[in-house]
Design an enzyme around this catalytic site. Structure first.
Site, mmCIF file in Angstrom:
data_model
loop_
_atom_site.group_PDB
_atom_site.id
_atom_site.type_symbol
_atom_site.label_atom_id
_atom_site.label_comp_id
_atom_site.label_asym_id
_atom_site.label_seq_id
_atom_site.Cartn_x
_atom_site.Cartn_y
_atom_site.Cartn_z
ATOM 1 N N TYR A 99 -0.533 -5.640 -0.858
ATOM 2 C CA TYR A 99 -0.051 -6.358 0.329
ATOM 3 C C TYR A 99 0.099 -5.376 1.490
ATOM 4 O O TYR A 99 0.771 -4.357 1.364
ATOM 5 C CB TYR A 99 1.285 -7.019 -0.002
ATOM 6 C CG TYR A 99 1.848 -7.955 1.040
ATOM 7 C CD1 TYR A 99 1.154 -8.291 2.193
ATOM 8 C CD2 TYR A 99 3.098 -8.540 0.858
ATOM 9 C CE1 TYR A 99 1.681 -9.155 3.128
ATOM 10 C CE2 TYR A 99 3.641 -9.421 1.782
ATOM 11 C CZ TYR A 99 2.926 -9.717 2.924
ATOM 12 O OH TYR A 99 3.456 -10.581 3.853
ATOM 13 N N CYS A 100 -0.555 -5.671 2.611
ATOM 14 C CA CYS A 100 -0.426 -4.880 3.835
ATOM 15 C C CYS A 100 -0.778 -3.415 3.549
ATOM 16 O O CYS A 100 -1.856 -3.116 3.053
ATOM 17 C CB CYS A 100 0.982 -5.046 4.400
ATOM 18 S SG CYS A 100 1.227 -4.314 6.033
ATOM 19 N N LEU A 101 0.113 -2.471 3.836
ATOM 20 C CA LEU A 101 -0.165 -1.063 3.576
ATOM 21 C C LEU A 101 -0.444 -0.819 2.105
ATOM 22 O O LEU A 101 -1.237 0.056 1.743
ATOM 23 C CB LEU A 101 1.027 -0.192 4.004
ATOM 24 C CG LEU A 101 1.106 0.243 5.462
ATOM 25 C CD1 LEU A 101 1.372 -0.955 6.370
ATOM 26 C CD2 LEU A 101 2.230 1.268 5.642
#
Length: 575
Positions: A307-309
């Site tokens: 998720y994301c980074l």
């Protein structure tokens, strides 16, 4: 006293770090260079200047003509409509004279400034985006919706309440000031306690090192899919956005569908963790977790979610594993995660050499990037929604938006270590090293094209952190046998938290296989049909098809990895 080179550098860093604390980490020299580039480009464009003067006169005449009609005909067609995402002037009270003239004049001015800050020949694209963004921020400050005398909705509320709304709004403001000063959570956030109200899916911490706790969730079905699932959240956030309240917990949903789910919970770093780098996060975070799961569930490949980074780091890790012929992964799913950063949205406005040097000096002095400094940057990106709408609703109208679990999670921020965040911003955001084959792991470059396993990528329509057209560029980097791209409505966080009973949700999904002709994102959007409802079941079906047969549900932990703590563990509770 004479200084050596190290002392000179330290003094320079100290001065810049001190200034950065006053400017929320924004480099004054970067802002000045942007402004001077725009000003010099405008000075050398007399034709553009004349055109802008002409447009200004036309807009004034257009507004005057419309105002003369609207004074007698409230239903007169406006001369300009707000942008679809602009909700400031939707109330019918704005259609009454003279407020209709006020807001129409503001929108025309906003349009003029857009013309004045874009399309200038010779202005660098980065500076054009920055100057247009800066003009928009100032216009957001000056919006008539923000002030009592020019906001008819606030005036009506003040008259009907006898001014109590302003008194209660002042109380709200004072509560928020006190909370900011003492580091207290926003009003209502205490109703969502980690381990009691949110992050309550049953499980155990089965592994812990300096950087992570690995949670294994207890199965709720007699049998589970053979292949386990490892979730890698971003370390800029607490993991429990994926395990909020029971009704909207992705973890609980997956467990109920018969998946063996493992979750990484990142440590909240302090100044002592200043030297932790991206490779530490890769090794101690993802690789250590894969090793533990491989021993707990031998002879099975592992599905992974980032998720994301966390998705960016997972992509780098998977690329390095593919390069080294490590085949322990079964698939990769990316939630709102970028692999190519050339079009990374308005966050790129804060990324250039001068800005990063300024921010690095601030982190050098602190050992980390503080939660308030990160929150400030994200609020500026969505100032209408996160700053000014709050000023109007909570301080002028005295209407507190009820706290929910997602808002409470958003206030439970984490810090970023100096070295890791510097590496992330420079190598990925500024230089785009991973997408362009320059990112090195173990002193050798890695490339996403080495990954030869199914890939599922989720983008969200209104994402201001990882714009979906940027995440879609994964198609250009991948040589995987299949890439499934799913676009859901919602933003960076709310679009991902999409339980099956969520109203007003829809998504598009299509799979590109090896040998298919590339389709650009706009063409993809036009030709891919929309499906009503949450995207969770569609992804879960995709995952289940690739997770092998059902087997007996495993016990949590083992002799080698005995439970250390009940979920959600201790790291997620660190302030």
């Amino acid at each position: 006293m004479l200084f050596d080179d190290t002392q000179h550098a330290s003094l320079d860093k100290f001065v810049r770090a001190s200034l950065a604390k006053l400017t929320l980490g924004i480099s004054p020299s970067s802002v000045m260079l942007t402004y001077m580039d725009w000003l010099s480009s405008m000075a050398l464009s007399p034709g553009t200047q004349a055109h802008l003067v002409q447009k200004a006169l036309k807009k004034q005449l257009r507004l005057a003509h419309w105002a003369s009609h609207s004074a007698f005909d409230p239903d007169a067609t406006p001369c300009i409509e707000p942008l679809p995402q602009d909700r400031r002037f939707r109330d019918p009270a704005w259609r009454r004279f003279p407020y209709n003239v006020i807001y129409q004049g503001f929108l025309l001015q906003q349009q003029w400034w857009h013309n004045a800050t874009t399309g200038l020949r010779g202005l660098s694209p980065h500076h054009e985006q920055a100057i247009e963004f800066g003009a928009r921020q100032w216009l957001d400050v000056l919006s008539p919706s923000n002030y009592l005398p020019t906001n008819p909705v606030v005036i009506e509320r003040t008259l009907t309440s006898g001014g109590l709304n302003l008194l209660h709004g002042m109380q709200h403001w004072w509560e928020d000031v006190q909370s900011q000063c003492i580091g207290k959570k926003p009003a209502g956030a205490d109703d969502y306690v980690v381990g009691r109200d949110v992050a309550v899916t049953s499980g155990k911490v089965i592994y812990r090192n300096h950087l992570i706790e690995l949670i294994q969730y207890a199965p709720t079905t007699e049998s589970v899919r053979a292949m386990p699932l490892l979730i890698v959240p971003a370390w800029i956030m607490k993991y429990y956005i994926l395990d909020l309240s029971p009704h909207n917990s992705l973890v609980r949903y997956l467990v109920e569908q018969g998946h063996s789910v493992f979750m990484i919970s990142w440590r909240n770093p302090t100044e002592d963790d200043r030297d932790l780098g991206m490779d530490d996060y890769r090794r101690q975070g993802i690789l250590d977790s894969i090793e533990v799961i491989s021993r707990l569930i031998p002879d099975q490949k592992i599905h992974t979610v980032g998720y994301c980074l966390g998705g960016t780091l997972l992509s780098i890790t998977a690329s390095a594993m593919a390069r080294d012929r490590d085949d322990r992964l079964a698939s990769i799913t990316l939630f709102a995660a970028q692999t190519d950063f050339r079009e990374a949205g308005e966050l790129m406005l804060f990324v250039d050499d001068k800005q990063l040097a300024f921010l690095e000096d601030l982190m050098w002095a602190q050992g980390m990037l503080d939660t308030k400094q990160m929150a400030g940057a994200f609020q500026i990106l969505r100032s209408n929604d996160l700053i000014w709408s709050r000023v109007v609703n909570e301080y002028l109208l005295a209407t507190r938006q009820p706290m929910n679990d997602l808002m409470a999670w958003n206030a439970d921020a984490t810090r970023m270590p100096y070295r890791m965040h510097s590496e992330y911003l420079r190598q990925l955001f500024l230089n785009n090293d991973f997408a362009e084959g320059r990112f090195r792991v173990d002193d050798r470059p890695v490339t996403f094209s080495d990954i030869q396993m199914p890939i599922f990528c989720v983008g969200t329509e209104w994402d201001h952190v990882a714009p979906w057209r940027s995440t879609y560029k994964l198609h250009l980097l991948s040589d995987a046998p299949e890439v499934t791209f799913l676009l859901t409505n919602g933003g960076h966080n709310a679009g991902i938290v999409s339980p099956p009973d969520h109203p007003r949700r829809h998504y598009r999904m299509a799979t590109a296989r090896d040998g298919d002709v590339y389709i650009d994102p706009d063409a993809w959007l036009e030709r891919t049909p929309t499906h009503p409802g949450s995207w969770w079941p569609a992804w879960q079906s995709w995952l289940a098809e690739k997770s092998g047969p059902h087997v007996a549900a495993p016990t949590v932990g083992s002799v080698d990895y005995p439970p250390l703590d009940d979920a959600p563990g201790s790291y997620v509770r660190q302030a």
